[in-house]
Scaffold this active site. Structure first.
Site, PDB file in Angstrom:
ATOM      1  N   SER A 252      -5.108 -13.025 -13.888  1.00 51.15           N
ATOM      2  CA  SER A 252      -4.937 -14.456 -14.109  1.00 51.15           C
ATOM      3  C   SER A 252      -6.283 -15.124 -14.241  1.00 51.15           C
ATOM      4  O   SER A 252      -7.303 -14.611 -13.777  1.00 51.15           O
ATOM      5  CB  SER A 252      -4.157 -15.099 -12.968  1.00 51.15           C
ATOM      6  OG  SER A 252      -5.011 -15.264 -11.862  1.00 51.15           O
ATOM      7  N   LYS A 253      -6.238 -16.277 -14.891  1.00 49.23           N
ATOM      8  CA  LYS A 253      -7.451 -17.056 -15.070  1.00 49.23           C
ATOM      9  C   LYS A 253      -7.974 -17.475 -13.699  1.00 49.23           C
ATOM     10  O   LYS A 253      -9.160 -17.465 -13.428  1.00 49.23           O
ATOM     11  CB  LYS A 253      -7.101 -18.283 -15.907  1.00 49.23           C
ATOM     12  CG  LYS A 253      -8.267 -19.187 -16.171  1.00 49.23           C
ATOM     13  CD  LYS A 253      -7.836 -20.373 -16.992  1.00 49.23           C
ATOM     14  CE  LYS A 253      -9.004 -21.320 -17.180  1.00 49.23           C
ATOM     15  NZ  LYS A 253      -8.636 -22.507 -17.934  1.00 49.23           N
ATOM     16  N   ARG A 254      -7.015 -17.828 -12.841  1.00 50.66           N
ATOM     17  CA  ARG A 254      -7.393 -18.336 -11.535  1.00 50.66           C
ATOM     18  C   ARG A 254      -8.202 -17.312 -10.732  1.00 50.66           C
ATOM     19  O   ARG A 254      -9.122 -17.653 -10.018  1.00 50.66           O
ATOM     20  CB  ARG A 254      -6.133 -18.751 -10.763  1.00 50.66           C
ATOM     21  CG  ARG A 254      -6.384 -19.950  -9.889  1.00 50.66           C
ATOM     22  CD  ARG A 254      -5.087 -20.527  -9.329  1.00 50.66           C
ATOM     23  NE  ARG A 254      -4.149 -20.893 -10.372  1.00 50.66           N
ATOM     24  CZ  ARG A 254      -2.839 -20.648 -10.302  1.00 50.66           C
ATOM     25  NH1 ARG A 254      -2.335 -20.057  -9.260  1.00 50.66           N
ATOM     26  NH2 ARG A 254      -2.044 -21.023 -11.274  1.00 50.66           N
ATOM     27  N   GLY A 256     -10.176 -15.371 -11.898  1.00 54.69           N
ATOM     28  CA  GLY A 256     -11.412 -15.071 -12.624  1.00 54.69           C
ATOM     29  C   GLY A 256     -11.357 -13.702 -13.283  1.00 54.69           C
ATOM     30  O   GLY A 256     -12.371 -13.031 -13.435  1.00 54.69           O
TER      31      GLY A 256
END
Ligand code: GLU
Length: 472
Positions: A252-254, A256
């Site tokens: 996920s983007k969250r 990183g």
């Protein structure tokens, strides 16, 4: 029928490698069948939208050698390709479903819904809308609409029986209709939900193969009911298992997690990334690992995508990238690597810089790594690890070997790699030392590390003063 696939990202300005892998699979299915690959922007969740995101997606796919046949920047006959520009289309089809009895207006307020959710919680049941608005009289509906009462449009699910989803990878899945929620198709702000828009768009854009994450597999029962309500043909579904991070969690983007652009900026070649990603979950029928895009297009058979999730492994990606770097022509290699060198070389001759970069071509896993590898050429002080210090002290011949190098290199009339290579032989003869004991002491003394490019090249590029100084 012409094969048509689509990549349907949200415009978040970020693409992690799991999304990119889906896009590659979609592209390969289309091109294997000489079909079209479309880009559709799913911006129904306007809070996630980022400026410039569409160009970012074009740019990413372009770097990966994936051409978009139709999309927002190159419209075909099926536009618009951005969902927020298609609101009237969704409304028209939602109303058609209301008309045919497959959907209904729902005027429930947030409080009423909250009450339903609480009740479901108390009974430890997942929340399902109780369908009360499907029972409203025609008059009541008319009146609410006339008074401007806010509404959503909900899909009317069958309460009994089961719905079947057929998938290329997971086979036939049966979903009990009783667990299907009367999901929202059109929100009160006039935006469709993903659950509605994906069906309308895939049909209108004549998508033949829907390739997306496995998290949508069970959901597809609801989509199938929509296709049936409209009397439309269903696409072929290819739901692909997830790519997990090395910690076993969803990328996920969250968190990183690996984004394509981060990898690109680190000096990973897009062709290597594509090659690595395709093999993450897909296995070719022949025993082969390195594929050009043309070869992938020819070989790609989605039936050979596995059912279980794969794990993103940066080491394996580095292995692919190293192989691709080695395959570059020297000219392409220099053009690739030069921007990653962060040391100031403005006072060095171009030949010196080119040679320095070239001797590391076979040693690099990614572009930025060059700085770590060439550090010894730019820093005054080199550090020798404890193990290497121990090695230097481990044999009584080593001081003599170093001393002999010092003298021979100092006396060398012409400073060039061939002559330096001869010096190594002379030291061998004079000291009677060979193998590791002949090469390692000088390598460690001049570079600090035990591995590196060809020793004569390394000595040559460091220059006589530096080498003598470090040997002293
Ligand atoms: N916007 C959805 C996503 O990014 C697309 C899923 C699909 O391909 O249908 O997950």
């Amino acid at each position: 029928m012409k094969t048509r696939t689509r990549f349907a990202p949200s415009p978040t300005g970020f693409m992690h490698i799991g999304n990119l892998r889906t896009a590659i699979f979609e592209y390969l299915v289309a091109k294997h069948n000489e079909g079209d690959f479309l880009l559709r922007i799913e911006d129904t969740d306007q809070t996630r939208k980022v400026d410039g995101a569409i160009d970012f997606i074009y740019n990413t796919l372009n770097l990966c050698n994936i051409a978009i046949d139709e999309g927002p920047n190159n419209e075909g006959e099926y536009g618009p390709y951005i969902q927020s520009e298609r609101l009237d289309i969704y409304k028209k089809y939602a109303l058609e479903l209301v008309e045919s009895g497959h959907a209904y207006y729902c005027f429930c307020t947030e409080e009423e819904l909250e009450e339903m959710r609480e009740k479901a919680n108390l009974r430890h049941k997942p929340f399902l809308y109780d369908g009360r608005c499907s029972k409203l009289s025609k008059e009541k509906i008319e009146e609410n609409l006339k008074n401007g009462v806010p509404y959503v449009i909900r899909q009317k699910m069958p309460k009994i029986g089961e719905t079947i989803v057929e998938d290329v990878i997971y086979g036939k899945i049966k979903i009990d209709n009783s667990i299907l929620d009367d999901q929202i198709l059109l929100k009160s702000d006039g935006f469709p939900t993903y659950n509605f828009a994906n069906v309308i768009d895939d049909h209108l854009m004549q998508i033949t193969h829907v390739i997306r994450g496995k998290e949508y597999l069970d959901q597809s029962a609801k989509y199938n009911l929509l296709y049936e309500a409209f009397g439309w043909d269903k696409p072929t579904y290819i739901h692909v298992p997830m790519v997990l991070g090395s910690d076993g969690n969803k990328l996920s983007k969250r968190n990183g997690d690996a984004s394509f652009m981060d990898l690109y900026n680190e000096g990973f070649l897009p062709s290597a990334i594509v090659n690595y990603l395709v093999l993450l979950g897909w296995s070719p029928s022949e025993n082969k690992e390195i594929f050009t895009m043309e070869e992938l297009i020819k070989a790609f058979d989605p039936k050979r995508i596995g059912k279980s999730p794969s794990t993103y492994d940066i080491k394996k990606l580095e292995w692919f990238n190293a192989k691709y770097i080695r395959e570059l022509s020297d000219e392409d290699y220099l053009a690739f690597i030069r921007p990653y060198l962060s040391y100031d070389v403005s006072d060095k001759p171009k030949e010196w810089v080119d040679k320095l970069l070239t001797i590391y071509k076979d040693h690099l896993s990614y572009g930025k790594q060059i700085n770590e590898l060439v550090k010894m050429f730019f820093e005054e002080e080199i550090t020798i690890s404890k193990e290497n210090e121990e090695f230097l002290a481990s044999d009584e011949n080593i001081p003599l070997v170093i001393k002999t190098y010092y003298e021979e290199l100092k006396a060398l009339p012409v400073w060039e790699p061939e002559k330096i290579a001869e010096v190594i032989n002379i030291v061998k003869e004079k000291t009677g030392v060979k193998g590791k004991l002949l090469y390692m002491p000088i390598r460690i003394k001049i570079s600090g590390v035990e591995h590196g490019p060809e020793l004569p090249d390394e000595i040559y590029l460091l220059g006589r003063d530096v080498v003598l100084n470090r040997l002293k």
